[in-house]
Design an enzyme around this catalytic site. Structure first.
Site, PDB file in Angstrom:
ATOM      1  N   LYS A 138      30.843 100.483  55.008  1.00 29.75           N
ATOM      2  CA  LYS A 138      30.620 101.894  54.672  1.00 29.75           C
ATOM      3  C   LYS A 138      29.184 102.339  54.927  1.00 29.75           C
ATOM      4  CE  LYS A 138      34.513 103.051  51.922  1.00 29.75           C
ATOM      5  NZ  LYS A 138      35.162 103.606  50.779  1.00 29.75           N
TER       6      LYS A 138
ATOM      7  N   LYS B 271      42.371  99.443  59.867  1.00 28.41           N
ATOM      8  CA  LYS B 271      43.371  99.811  58.854  1.00 28.41           C
ATOM      9  C   LYS B 271      43.530 101.331  58.771  1.00 28.41           C
ATOM     10  CE  LYS B 271      40.790 100.447  54.608  1.00 28.41           C
ATOM     11  NZ  LYS B 271      40.950 100.580  53.195  1.00 28.41           N
TER      12      LYS B 271
ATOM     13  N   LYS C 185      41.936 106.811  54.647  1.00 23.61           N
ATOM     14  CA  LYS C 185      41.838 108.212  54.229  1.00 23.61           C
ATOM     15  C   LYS C 185      40.719 108.929  54.947  1.00 23.61           C
ATOM     16  CE  LYS C 185      42.925 107.395  49.401  1.00 23.61           C
ATOM     17  NZ  LYS C 185      42.283 107.086  48.129  1.00 23.61           N
TER      18      LYS C 185
HETATM   19  P1  ATP Z   1      39.091 104.573  52.699  1.00 23.06           P
HETATM   20  O1  ATP Z   1      39.718 103.968  53.905  1.00 23.06           O
HETATM   21  O2  ATP Z   1      38.728 105.998  52.883  1.00 23.06           O
HETATM   22  O3  ATP Z   1      38.022 103.741  52.096  1.00 23.06           O
HETATM   23  P2  ATP Z   1      41.549 103.826  51.508  1.00 23.06           P
HETATM   24  O4  ATP Z   1      42.460 104.489  52.454  1.00 23.06           O
HETATM   25  O5  ATP Z   1      41.289 102.357  51.630  1.00 23.06           O
HETATM   26  O6  ATP Z   1      40.188 104.605  51.554  1.00 23.06           O
HETATM   27  P3  ATP Z   1      41.697 103.548  48.631  1.00 23.06           P
HETATM   28  O7  ATP Z   1      41.738 104.581  47.582  1.00 23.06           O
HETATM   29  O8  ATP Z   1      40.434 102.814  48.788  1.00 23.06           O
HETATM   30  O9  ATP Z   1      42.049 104.165  50.045  1.00 23.06           O
HETATM   31  O10 ATP Z   1      42.911 102.550  48.431  1.00 23.06           O
HETATM   32  C1  ATP Z   1      43.965 102.674  47.515  1.00 23.06           C
HETATM   33  C2  ATP Z   1      44.889 101.465  47.629  1.00 23.06           C
HETATM   34  O11 ATP Z   1      45.563 101.444  48.884  1.00 23.06           O
HETATM   35  C3  ATP Z   1      44.183 100.111  47.545  1.00 23.06           C
HETATM   36  O12 ATP Z   1      44.953  99.220  46.786  1.00 23.06           O
HETATM   37  C4  ATP Z   1      44.066  99.668  48.965  1.00 23.06           C
HETATM   38  O13 ATP Z   1      43.957  98.271  49.104  1.00 23.06           O
HETATM   39  C5  ATP Z   1      45.366 100.193  49.543  1.00 23.06           C
HETATM   40  N1  ATP Z   1      45.237 100.465  50.964  1.00 23.06           N
HETATM   41  C6  ATP Z   1      44.362 101.303  51.542  1.00 23.06           C
HETATM   42  N2  ATP Z   1      44.536 101.347  52.869  1.00 23.06           N
HETATM   43  C7  ATP Z   1      45.569 100.498  53.151  1.00 23.06           C
HETATM   44  C8  ATP Z   1      46.236 100.093  54.348  1.00 23.06           C
HETATM   45  N3  ATP Z   1      45.889 100.611  55.514  1.00 23.06           N
HETATM   46  N4  ATP Z   1      47.241  99.211  54.262  1.00 23.06           N
HETATM   47  C9  ATP Z   1      47.627  98.715  53.063  1.00 23.06           C
HETATM   48  N5  ATP Z   1      47.033  99.052  51.900  1.00 23.06           N
HETATM   49  C10 ATP Z   1      46.023  99.923  51.933  1.00 23.06           C
END
Ligand code: ATP
Ligand code: LTN
Length: 329
Positions: free
Chosen positions: A111, A195, A198
């Site tokens: 990040k 991955k 968001k």
């Molecule tokens: P960012 O990518 O903006 O940091 P994020 O998409 O990872 O955010 P979080 O709020 O950090 O979102 O994650 C919420 C939950 O979703 C966590 O348990 C995280 O491990 C899971 N998660 C996030 N992205 C993925 C993904 N691509 N595949 C599976 N699980 C995910």
């Protein structure tokens, strides 16, 4: 009964990765565990937030929890900042942590990698995992369901719990992470080596749970594949189509091998069209329930009740923590 805790940040765009990696597991676990599901707004402010938007996002995530099937009769659903002990324990754990272990966190490194002025990197981003550890340890959590991307944070939480237990006094339950299968990790539709996220700029890299049917169709039809044209599962050589197969499988419950067999001799276009339909049908009931509850008093009441119940557990833990550390009167 063993206890489960997990959290999702209220940063908008809850996507298929969040759903399949986290939210869907919550729904299954709430039947077998005493469950707490939190909207971690204090984590969201580790990066700048528009206050009005943040409030909306908190309610969006809360409504999505319920829309996917988290049941407030079985689970405690609440907003992190409504229970002040999260910040309090966060500080105490900060004082038990080391610069080195935090500097090694890959999420922090990722990040901040593109920040040219290192002096301006937010301290909150650095100490983020300590607040997460506080979330978990505050409730004597046994199991934490999260995506594999959070594994390092869970390991740190365990290290901190063990450290305090050994150097201060036995205080914390040492939690276990519960991860979805590596293969089930949802990757970006535009770049299947990253991955689904968001915060990615390209909105077609993800499918948000609230996307309309047109957007779902566009994003899937645009998804990156490869030039071989044969539908088979191979993460290394064919990450694009493998990711789409994983999504199909996770949404329908059909094993990947069976899906591959049924597309024998067919092209990516046919498969993508069907995946569009599967995705649209899976998200339809979620969107309907979301729209029913999002602006309701019921939602506010559920969150208030959740905060009260969480606070009652947190207070007990804080009493023990303060006693063991020799803090307060
Ligand atoms: P960012 O990518 O903006 O940091 P994020 O998409 O990872 O955010 P979080 O709020 O950090 O979102 O994650 C919420 C939950 O979703 C966590 O348990 C995280 O491990 C899971 N998660 C996030 N992205 C993925 C993904 N691509 N595949 C599976 N699980 C995910
Ligand atoms: N860091 C997590 C969100 C999160 C969390 C938690 C998950 C904050 N506190 C406690 C499980 C338990 C994330 O980015 N997915």
């Amino acid at each position: 009964m063993k206890r489960v805790f997990s959290g999702v940040q209220p940063t908008g765009n809850i996507h298929l990765g969040n759903y399949l990696g986290a939210l869907k597991q919550f729904v299954d676990l709430q039947n077998d565990y005493e469950s707490l599901f939190c909207i971690v707004d204090l984590h969201a402010i580790t990066v700048p937030q528009d206050p009005k938007k943040l409030k909306e996002n908190i309610l969006d995530v809360a409504a999505l929890y319920l829309a996917v099937g988290v049941d407030p009769k079985k689970s405690i659903v609440f907003v992190q900042s409504d229970v002040s002990a999260h910040s309090e324990l966060g500080w105490i754990l900060t004082c038990s942590s080391h610069m080195g272990e935090l500097s090694r966190m890959t999420q922090f490194k990722a990040k901040t990698a593109n920040t040219s002025n290192k002096d301006s990197i937010g301290t909150g981003l650095f100490s983020y995992p300590l607040l997460m550890a506080a979330d978990i340890l505050l409730y004597d959590t046994d199991v934490v369901p999260v995506g594999v991307d959070q594994k390092q944070h869970i390991e740190l939480t365990r290290d901190l719990a063990i450290r305090v237990n050994n150097t201060v006094k036995k205080t914390f339950v040492v939690p276990e992470g519960r991860y979805i299968k590596e293969g089930a990790r949802v990757m970006g539709l535009d770049d299947p080596t990253k991955k689904m996220s968001k915060s990615a700029e390209n909105q077609h890299s993800r499918i948000s749970l609230l996307d309309d049917d047109n957007k779902i169709k566009k994003s899937i039809m645009k998804a990156t594949t490869d030039s071989e044209g044969i539908i088979r599962f191979d993460i290394e050589e064919k990450p694009g189509i493998s990711n789409l197969l994983n999504i199909y499988s996770a949404l329908t419950g059909e094993p990947v091998e069976d899906i591959v067999k049924s597309y024998d001799g067919k092209g990516y276009g046919d498969f993508k069209k069907d995946l569009v339909e599967v995705t649209q049908n899976s998200l339809k009931p979620i969107k309907e329930r979301f729209n029913e509850i999002r602006h309701s008093q019921e939602l506010i009441d559920i969150l208030k009740d959740g905060a009260e119940r969480a606070d009652a557990i947190a207070r007990k833990t804080m009493k023990r923590v303060k006693e063991n550390f020799g803090l307060g009167l």
